[in-house]
Structures are given as C-alpha cells and as structure tokens.
Enzyme design. Sequence first.
Site, PDB file in Angstrom:
ATOM      1  N   ASP A  22      -2.729  -4.858   0.500  1.00 43.82           N
ATOM      2  CA  ASP A  22      -2.332  -6.159   1.043  1.00 43.82           C
ATOM      3  C   ASP A  22      -2.974  -6.463   2.385  1.00 43.82           C
ATOM      4  O   ASP A  22      -3.335  -7.612   2.661  1.00 43.82           O
ATOM      5  CB  ASP A  22      -0.811  -6.287   1.114  1.00 43.82           C
ATOM      6  CG  ASP A  22      -0.122  -5.155   1.859  1.00 43.82           C
ATOM      7  OD1 ASP A  22      -0.799  -4.236   2.376  1.00 43.82           O
ATOM      8  OD2 ASP A  22       1.125  -5.185   1.936  1.00 43.82           O
TER       9      ASP A  22
ATOM     10  N   MET B 207       0.825  -1.204   0.000  1.00 41.74           N
ATOM     11  CA  MET B 207       0.000   0.000   0.000  1.00 41.74           C
ATOM     12  C   MET B 207       0.865   1.262   0.000  1.00 41.74           C
ATOM     13  O   MET B 207       2.066   1.213   0.225  1.00 41.74           O
ATOM     14  CB  MET B 207      -0.931  -0.002   1.219  1.00 41.74           C
ATOM     15  CG  MET B 207      -1.940  -1.141   1.208  1.00 41.74           C
ATOM     16  SD  MET B 207      -3.077  -1.121   2.622  1.00 41.74           S
ATOM     17  CE  MET B 207      -4.028   0.368   2.279  1.00 41.74           C
ATOM     18  N   HIS B 208       0.203   2.388  -0.269  1.00 34.04           N
ATOM     19  CA  HIS B 208       0.733   3.754  -0.059  1.00 34.04           C
ATOM     20  C   HIS B 208       1.706   4.256  -1.114  1.00 34.04           C
ATOM     21  O   HIS B 208       1.952   5.459  -1.189  1.00 34.04           O
ATOM     22  CB  HIS B 208       1.415   3.886   1.311  1.00 34.04           C
ATOM     23  CG  HIS B 208       0.656   3.345   2.460  1.00 34.04           C
ATOM     24  ND1 HIS B 208      -0.636   3.748   2.759  1.00 34.04           N
ATOM     25  CD2 HIS B 208       0.992   2.435   3.404  1.00 34.04           C
ATOM     26  CE1 HIS B 208      -1.046   3.098   3.835  1.00 34.04           C
ATOM     27  NE2 HIS B 208      -0.083   2.296   4.246  1.00 34.04           N
TER      28      HIS B 208
END
Length: 488
Positions: free
Chosen positions: A236, A77-78
């Site tokens: 995830d 992520m991110h």
Amino acid sequence: MFLGLDVGTGGTRAVLVSSEGRLVASASAEHAPFRSPQPGWAEQDPEDWWRAAQQAIREVIAASGARIDAVGLTGQMHGAVMLDAAGDVLRPSLIWCDQRTDAECDWLHKQIGRERLIELTANPALPNFTLTKLLWVRGHEPEIFARISHVLCPKDYVRYRLTGTYAMDVQEASGTLLLDVAHRRWSSEVARIAGIPEAWLPELFESPKVCARISDAAAAASGLAAGTPVVAGAGDQGAGAVGMGILEPGSVSATIGTSGVVFAATAAPTRDPLGRLHTFCHAVPGRWHVMGVTQAAGLSLRWLRDTIAPGADYESLTAEAAKVPAGSDGLLWTPYLLGERTPHLDSQARAAFVGLIASHTRGNLVRAVLEGVAYSLKDTFTLFTELGIPVNGVRLGGGGARGPLWREIQAAVYGYKCDVLVAEEGAAFGAALLAGVGAKGWPDLDAACAAAIEVAQQIKPDSATVRRYAEGYKAYRKIYPTLRGIQG
C-alpha cells in the site's frame, strides 16, 4: 480501463482508471474486523479478503460497464499468509499490526547480528515484518509450520485466487525481512539462518511487470475476463506513493490513514545504521525509498472520538479544535496506542496526554491529538535531515489531507510547503497506474503520473506558527524517554 485493487485492513477497494488517468468508478467491500485473541495480537482470515475482492470487483464492473484491460494489486503489507501444498490457507494471517513477536526479533538479532541483518535486508527485525511472524508459528504452532509450502502477503494471496500464480513484487517483499533490498532478490543467507526454505517464497517481479493472468475460475467468480493481464503491483505504501507522484529523489509524501507514513523516494538504498527508518525497494524499477511509520496516526483521532464523543463526526470535532490556539494551550499527545515504529522501534511504547489542566476542553484534546500525530511524523523528517535525504516539498495524503486544520498543522510542524492533490485516491489508484504501465497504456510511471496527478492547493506555513510548533516539538521529544523510564 485499468483496475486497481487495494486489499486493506478494513476492506477491499476497487477503482477503475482510464487511459487519460481519470477515475471512472470505485467500489468497496468491508472486511470482518481483525481478531485479537490476546492483547497485541491481530489476525484476519484470507478467505474474507477474497470474498471482499470478488464483491468490489463485481460492483465496479457493474458501475462502469467497461472492459478491463489490466489489473494491479496493492494492500496492507507484512501480513503472513501460510498455505499448504494444495494452496489452502493453514491458519488466519498474522497482519501488520500484530505485536506478539518481540522474542523472535531478539532471536534473529542474536543469530544474525543486528548490524549484519541491516546490511543484508536494509532493516532490523521488527514485530511487524513477515519473517518474525513465521518464526512465531514455528515456535508456537509447529504442526502448522510443518505443513507450510507457500508464504504470501495479503494482496498476493488475492492474486493467487485470481490467477493461480504465486508471485510477489520487490516493494512488498522488502517488508518481509527476507529480501536483499539492495539487489532486489531474496536473501538466501537470511532464509537459511532463519530456517525458511526458499521454495516457500514466490517468484519476484518489478511492480509494473505483468506476472499472471486471470484464470477461468476467477473470471467466473469476479466478472473479469479470463486472460486479463495482472501486474505485480506493490504494497500500500509503494502504490500510494505512485498514486501521489512520489517517484524522484527529493519527492516526499506524508500520509495519514490508520497509521501514518512519511515516504521519500531515493536513487539508491539508503540505510539507517540504527534501523529507525524502513529502507525498501520502490515500486518504480531501479529506485528505492525510505519511510518512517507512526503506528496509530488516524487511529489516535478515531480512538479519541470513540472514547469521549461516540457518534460525533470528525468535522464537528475538528471545528472545536480550530478554536484552540496552536500548541493546544500546552497539552501534548504521544500517539503510541500500538507501540511505535519510527524512531523508537518499541512495541511496548504507550500513549499519553501530558499537561492536562482544568481549563482544557474537548477541543484541546482533539487539537493535541492532531498536533501529536504531526509531531510523531516530524520525527521522520528529523531523521531525513540526519541522513542527508533531500526533501524538496511534501505532498499530503490520506484522511489527514482532507480537512484544512490538519493540513495546516502538518505544514507548520514539518516546516515545508505542502501540496494537496485534486484527487488523492490512495493506493488503489497507484495500483491502477501500475496496471496501465504494464498494459502499455503509458510508457512508464513518470508518464502515467504526469497524466493522472494534479496539484489543487499549496500550503505555505505561517512563520510564527512554525516557531510555535518548533518549541512544542522540543517538549514532545522529551516525553517518550520519560514514559519509558516510568514503564521500566
């Protein structure tokens, strides 16, 4: 057959799951290691993710010979993937563990107000989040920022290469700091104040929703059939929770990979006024989740092995640790190798062994790391109690669930009965279940998880060990403020 594709940090993994919920085949392709041009920086090339995705998909198709009915995506992520108007990558992606954006976090809190930002997005500004990375590029690489037309996260870039569609699920979008988490839509107010055009942001979907189809070009590159439906998927952590059956309020997972995450499903968005927990949309439509993150969980054990026992296998190291009594003879470890998120929100936090004496062995060091990671994750359970978030039991996942010693340590530190699943296949498995729901293989995620998930073992913590670790946790909690005082 349903394909789950996990675009991780170290590699991309593809799994095939049948309509009975059984794993049929899997394949993985490694990524090039992330680059760190300066301390605290972490960058990866999105084109390398696409290369690895093609390889993993082709290998899993070859291994099974099956026709794939739907695809679900998940991944780290991110990360900020910046594309120009033609859809070409403008620069390497700043990924989740990049820590360069403290100044941008401070700027956001000053411009919006920390409490107002939590009200709007359910989270404070942290270096991990996508928005802060975009602001860093604006300040340091204005010529790149001026050419941005699209912003995606890692798995959504792979989806773009598979389908030509710019799309993102609401669970992933929660980690951008640009989402109105309570209402599951982009926050126009945050985007406006931050100076991010909403036109850059992809269309949002619920995780099991079909949002695109495999293009002719991607079919030729990957071996998938053109027109195969692709669901929105999830980051995830959201997909991993689906793969472990963490759907209903009260269900909780503790997963140790490179990082460590304690994840709890909630019926409504539950905000921590201090922002110590992440509050995100769940991959389950109409539900949310809270989670606490330890930045360097499994990474702590890998670092220790690579430092003191290069080439040793984890099984032999944990066998040495098993000979050491609970509490590691007074040795403590704080796993702040990458700073820390929960509960300290401190990118400058530093790791430490505390209490070393001459009689300590390598086994003490290993056991202290296993215990210190569990203590760090215990911090999240402490916040759950403070905020009234129910915990009906814990399911263990990731590398921390694969060895009996770390499982037993976690159960005793957390103080809850802990389940281990027959097959804990991680985020890719959850992404495949999301694909199955999108393709009408199951009516909903509850039915998918009922078909696919089975508990292999329940660990009931020993009461004496629980008491020993309760004392160890009290000592552990004193270390961070002391270290912070030394750092200044």
